[in-house]
Design a protein around this motif. Structure first.
Motif, PDB file in Angstrom:
ATOM      1  N   TYR A   1      20.531  21.414 -53.476  1.00  0.00           N
ATOM      2  CA  TYR A   1      20.544  22.855 -53.753  1.00  0.00           C
ATOM      3  C   TYR A   1      20.686  23.680 -52.477  1.00  0.00           C
ATOM      4  O   TYR A   1      20.020  23.416 -51.472  1.00  0.00           O
ATOM      5  N   ILE A   2      21.551  24.699 -52.504  1.00  0.00           N
ATOM      6  CA  ILE A   2      21.661  25.633 -51.390  1.00  0.00           C
ATOM      7  C   ILE A   2      22.347  26.909 -51.870  1.00  0.00           C
ATOM      8  O   ILE A   2      23.374  26.865 -52.543  1.00  0.00           O
ATOM      9  N   GLU A   3      21.748  28.054 -51.556  1.00  0.00           N
ATOM     10  CA  GLU A   3      22.359  29.352 -51.838  1.00  0.00           C
ATOM     11  C   GLU A   3      21.616  30.426 -51.057  1.00  0.00           C
ATOM     12  O   GLU A   3      20.510  30.208 -50.553  1.00  0.00           O
ATOM     13  N   ASP A   4      22.241  31.592 -50.949  1.00  0.00           N
ATOM     14  CA  ASP A   4      21.581  32.761 -50.378  1.00  0.00           C
ATOM     15  C   ASP A   4      21.019  33.557 -51.544  1.00  0.00           C
ATOM     16  O   ASP A   4      21.771  34.078 -52.367  1.00  0.00           O
ATOM     17  N   ILE A   5      19.690  33.652 -51.635  1.00  0.00           N
ATOM     18  CA  ILE A   5      19.068  34.335 -52.766  1.00  0.00           C
ATOM     19  C   ILE A   5      18.786  35.808 -52.461  1.00  0.00           C
ATOM     20  O   ILE A   5      18.128  36.492 -53.237  1.00  0.00           O
ATOM     21  N   GLY A   6      19.275  36.279 -51.320  1.00  0.00           N
ATOM     22  CA  GLY A   6      19.166  37.689 -50.998  1.00  0.00           C
ATOM     23  C   GLY A   6      17.793  38.152 -50.573  1.00  0.00           C
ATOM     24  O   GLY A   6      17.458  39.331 -50.728  1.00  0.00           O
TER      25      GLY A   6
ATOM     26  N   GLY B   1      29.142  31.070 -38.606  1.00  0.00           N
ATOM     27  CA  GLY B   1      29.353  29.675 -38.227  1.00  0.00           C
ATOM     28  C   GLY B   1      28.943  28.672 -39.276  1.00  0.00           C
ATOM     29  O   GLY B   1      29.010  27.453 -39.029  1.00  0.00           O
ATOM     30  N   LEU B   2      28.519  29.147 -40.447  1.00  0.00           N
ATOM     31  CA  LEU B   2      28.055  28.252 -41.510  1.00  0.00           C
ATOM     32  C   LEU B   2      28.998  28.359 -42.714  1.00  0.00           C
ATOM     33  O   LEU B   2      29.989  27.684 -42.763  1.00  0.00           O
TER      34      LEU B   2
ATOM     35  N   TYR C   1      20.349  31.276 -45.930  1.00  0.00           N
ATOM     36  CA  TYR C   1      20.432  30.259 -46.971  1.00  0.00           C
ATOM     37  C   TYR C   1      19.047  29.697 -47.284  1.00  0.00           C
ATOM     38  O   TYR C   1      18.225  29.473 -46.397  1.00  0.00           O
ATOM     39  N   THR C   2      18.813  29.467 -48.566  1.00  0.00           N
ATOM     40  CA  THR C   2      17.629  28.766 -49.048  1.00  0.00           C
ATOM     41  C   THR C   2      18.111  27.455 -49.655  1.00  0.00           C
ATOM     42  O   THR C   2      19.080  27.452 -50.415  1.00  0.00           O
TER      43      THR C   2
ATOM     44  N   SER D   1      17.648  29.022 -43.520  1.00  0.00           N
ATOM     45  CA  SER D   1      18.354  29.104 -42.238  1.00  0.00           C
ATOM     46  C   SER D   1      17.752  30.174 -41.350  1.00  0.00           C
ATOM     47  O   SER D   1      17.773  30.053 -40.118  1.00  0.00           O
ATOM     48  N   GLY D   2      17.199  31.206 -41.945  1.00  0.00           N
ATOM     49  CA  GLY D   2      16.648  32.297 -41.154  1.00  0.00           C
ATOM     50  C   GLY D   2      15.271  32.039 -40.577  1.00  0.00           C
ATOM     51  O   GLY D   2      14.846  32.736 -39.647  1.00  0.00           O
ATOM     52  N   THR D   3      14.557  31.043 -41.102  1.00  0.00           N
ATOM     53  CA  THR D   3      13.197  30.794 -40.626  1.00  0.00           C
ATOM     54  C   THR D   3      13.086  29.579 -39.714  1.00  0.00           C
ATOM     55  O   THR D   3      12.036  29.355 -39.114  1.00  0.00           O
ATOM     56  N   GLY D   4      14.135  28.777 -39.635  1.00  0.00           N
ATOM     57  CA  GLY D   4      14.144  27.660 -38.693  1.00  0.00           C
ATOM     58  C   GLY D   4      13.820  26.307 -39.274  1.00  0.00           C
ATOM     59  O   GLY D   4      14.121  25.283 -38.650  1.00  0.00           O
ATOM     60  N   ASP D   5      13.189  26.255 -40.457  1.00  0.00           N
ATOM     61  CA  ASP D   5      12.850  24.932 -40.980  1.00  0.00           C
ATOM     62  C   ASP D   5      14.094  24.184 -41.456  1.00  0.00           C
ATOM     63  O   ASP D   5      14.128  22.953 -41.432  1.00  0.00           O
ATOM     64  N   MET D   6      15.138  24.923 -41.844  1.00  0.00           N
ATOM     65  CA  MET D   6      16.400  24.256 -42.181  1.00  0.00           C
ATOM     66  C   MET D   6      16.986  23.566 -40.943  1.00  0.00           C
ATOM     67  O   MET D   6      17.500  22.437 -41.035  1.00  0.00           O
ATOM     68  N   THR D   7      16.901  24.236 -39.821  1.00  0.00           N
ATOM     69  CA  THR D   7      17.367  23.634 -38.574  1.00  0.00           C
ATOM     70  C   THR D   7      16.617  22.339 -38.296  1.00  0.00           C
ATOM     71  O   THR D   7      17.215  21.331 -37.885  1.00  0.00           O
ATOM     72  N   GLU D   8      15.310  22.342 -38.519  1.00  0.00           N
ATOM     73  CA  GLU D   8      14.504  21.150 -38.261  1.00  0.00           C
ATOM     74  C   GLU D   8      14.894  20.006 -39.180  1.00  0.00           C
ATOM     75  O   GLU D   8      14.890  18.829 -38.760  1.00  0.00           O
ATOM     76  N   VAL D   9      15.223  20.314 -40.438  1.00  0.00           N
ATOM     77  CA  VAL D   9      15.681  19.265 -41.356  1.00  0.00           C
ATOM     78  C   VAL D   9      16.955  18.622 -40.824  1.00  0.00           C
ATOM     79  O   VAL D   9      17.089  17.392 -40.784  1.00  0.00           O
ATOM     80  N   VAL D  10      17.910  19.460 -40.391  1.00  0.00           N
ATOM     81  CA  VAL D  10      19.183  18.933 -39.892  1.00  0.00           C
ATOM     82  C   VAL D  10      18.965  18.143 -38.603  1.00  0.00           C
ATOM     83  O   VAL D  10      19.612  17.109 -38.369  1.00  0.00           O
TER      84      VAL D  10
END
Length: 227
Positions: A20-25, A78-79, A30-31, A39-48
């Protein structure tokens, strides 16, 4: 995980949420994934990053510079579609699913359960803490009240069981603090994951999350039976 997924994904099938991935506004970019990594809080970066360590050269790794650049914003620079397609496709890889699991446990689940146990809370309290961690994070950020502030406010209103307090009274105080926190966040307003779910379990005295569990989130009804 099923309880949290009912609020995060409108489904009890939490294992179906890896792609699952989308921008929920909500201003967090992205969530995505099993608990809504952003993507805005940094935990997505940590997953990658975790995935890149386990599987060097994977198709998501090239987006790490862009992910770092958009932290703290809702930007997709860039995404975009190449990234969202790569995320969804990566969910077929057990190593990517393991990276999501590891980030969830390290940042959200383990700290929440550990603090709940220290406060003398059972399974319901552990879930309530965990859900707060998932939705709000541990600490305050701009426009967001974090778990630690909620807990501090709850402890000012009621003693934890570890300090001789009544468990149901303390959990009600914590949920009061969480509802107040949601009201102070511009990106959140609906409190049903508290009022028609967690508060119901407290009122029913299901401190060990005894089944059957029946609740509603955002108007949708759910049930978990024994087993």
């Amino acid at each position: 995980m099923r309880l949290v997924s009912s609020a995060e994904n409108s489904s009890l099938d939490w294992e179906a949420q890896y792609p699952y991935i989308e921008d929920i506004g909500d201003g967090r970019g992205y969530t995505a994934g099993i608990i809504g990594f952003c993507s805005g809080t940094g935990d997505m970066t940590e997953v990658v990053k975790r995935y890149a360590k386990a599987r060097p050269g994977n198709p998501l790794e090239r987006f790490l510079p862009a992910l770092r650049a958009v932290e703290g914003s809702a930007a997709h620079t860039g995404l975009g579609r190449p990234f969202t397609r790569a995320w969804a496709k990566a969910a077929d890889d057990p190593a990517f699913r393991a990276a999501q699991d590891a980030e969830r446990d390290a940042v959200y689940f383990d700290p929440a359960v550990r603090q709940a146990e220290q406060d003398g809370l059972g399974a319901l309290g552990q879930f309530i803490y965990y859900d707060a961690y998932v939705m709000h994070g541990a600490g305050d950020t701009e426009g967001t009240v974090g778990f630690r502030t909620m807990r501090r406010e709850a402890m000012a209103a009621a003693r934890t069981p570890a300090r001789g307090g009544d468990e149901r009274a303390y959990l009600d105080a914590f949920l009061d603090a969480r509802v107040a926190a949601i009201g102070r966040e511009p990106s959140h307003s609906d409190t049903s994951r508290v009022e028609t779910a967690q508060r119901v379990f407290v009122r029913e005295g299901k401190l060990g999350l005894e089944t059957p569990l029946r609740w509603k989130v955002y108007g949708d009804a759910y049930r978990i039976d024994a087993g």
